[in-house]
Enzyme design. Structure first.
Site, mmCIF file in Angstrom:
data_model
loop_
_atom_site.group_PDB
_atom_site.id
_atom_site.type_symbol
_atom_site.label_atom_id
_atom_site.label_comp_id
_atom_site.label_asym_id
_atom_site.label_seq_id
_atom_site.Cartn_x
_atom_site.Cartn_y
_atom_site.Cartn_z
ATOM 1 N N GLU A 74 -9.835 -7.463 -7.917
ATOM 2 C CA GLU A 74 -10.332 -6.098 -7.752
ATOM 3 C C GLU A 74 -11.086 -5.722 -9.024
ATOM 4 O O GLU A 74 -10.484 -5.626 -10.090
ATOM 5 C CB GLU A 74 -9.158 -5.146 -7.526
ATOM 6 C CG GLU A 74 -9.530 -3.681 -7.562
ATOM 7 C CD GLU A 74 -8.319 -2.770 -7.735
ATOM 8 O OE1 GLU A 74 -8.528 -1.615 -8.178
ATOM 9 O OE2 GLU A 74 -7.192 -3.192 -7.454
ATOM 10 N N LYS A 103 -1.661 1.217 -1.741
ATOM 11 C CA LYS A 103 -1.380 1.001 -3.157
ATOM 12 C C LYS A 103 -0.486 2.137 -3.647
ATOM 13 O O LYS A 103 -0.847 3.305 -3.535
ATOM 14 C CB LYS A 103 -2.696 0.966 -3.941
ATOM 15 C CG LYS A 103 -2.500 0.851 -5.443
ATOM 16 C CD LYS A 103 -3.782 0.459 -6.141
ATOM 17 C CE LYS A 103 -4.740 1.590 -6.343
ATOM 18 N NZ LYS A 103 -5.865 1.227 -7.234
#
Length: 215
Positions: free
Chosen positions: A45, A133
């Site tokens: 990411e 998340k």
């Protein structure tokens, strides 16, 4: 949401680690990504707060063999579209943005938003998402994930923020499906010392797989 997206999410989460690349130097993003992949962590990411993040995403997608690269800290639809155009294969946010979800759904790209509280989780659930998340997770610890899974058994939690080699397995044992890790791999690394990042990444993966025990 398109049927292909959940299977792509499973592909993202199979190694149970998402490495977060966040740096203030645009010439470090690709070498850091390459070093992490060499250490055995293939899902990356790239935080859009890093200078040159969009260009780096495209470069990683085309040049770093074995990498699945996405954009992190995606806050609005414009950033989402730009990240997908650059070559991003998934999108992540510290919170939840309906406009980012729209862009991701339209382009059939997985979107993993952030949430922390039960109310925030309910909001995300109402939009059909289960991979979330949990941010920031480090200060609350693995027991918080376990507590959330009581009322939210369908939650596929990805704790991020403050995840270390020392607590990562505990997060997974508490019921997380994966962890997001940044500083534990790339923090306090002297410029150019990418072999240190490779070593940390390999040790992190081995530790999660139970092949590495702390002395």
């Amino acid at each position: 949401m398109h049927n292909s997206v959940p299977s792509r999410l499973d592909e993202l989460l199979v190694t149970r680690v998402i490495a977060i690349v966040r740096t203030q130097r645009n010439d470090e993003i690709v070498p850091l990504a390459r070093a992490i992949v060499q250490g055995g962590i293939g899902v990356l990411e790239v935080a859009l707060t890093s200078p040159g993040a969009m260009a780096a995403i495209g470069q990683i997608a085309s040049e770093v063999k074995g990498a699945i690269v996405g954009a992190g800290t995606v806050l609005d639809e414009r950033q989402a579209e730009a990240a997908i155009e650059a070559g991003g294969q998934f999108l992540m946010s510290p919170g939840f943005s309906p406009s980012v979800l729209r862009a991701a759904t339209h382009r059939r790209i997985p979107y993993i938003p952030g949430a922390l509280t039960p109310t925030e989780l309910i909001t995300v659930f109402e939009h059909g998402l289960r991979e979330i998340k949990i941010f920031p997770a480090g200060s609350l610890g693995p027991s918080y994930i376990r507590d959330l899974l009581g009322p939210f058994p369908d939650l596929r939690a990805i704790p991020t923020g403050g995840v270390t080699r020392e607590n990562a397995r505990a997060f997974l044992e508490a019921g997380a499906v994966a962890v997001g890790v940044g500083g534990a791999l790339t923090g306090h690394v002297p410029q150019g010392s990418y072999e240190m990042v490779t070593k940390r990444s390999a040790e992190f993966r081995a530790h999660l797989d139970g092949r590495f025990e702390d002395p």
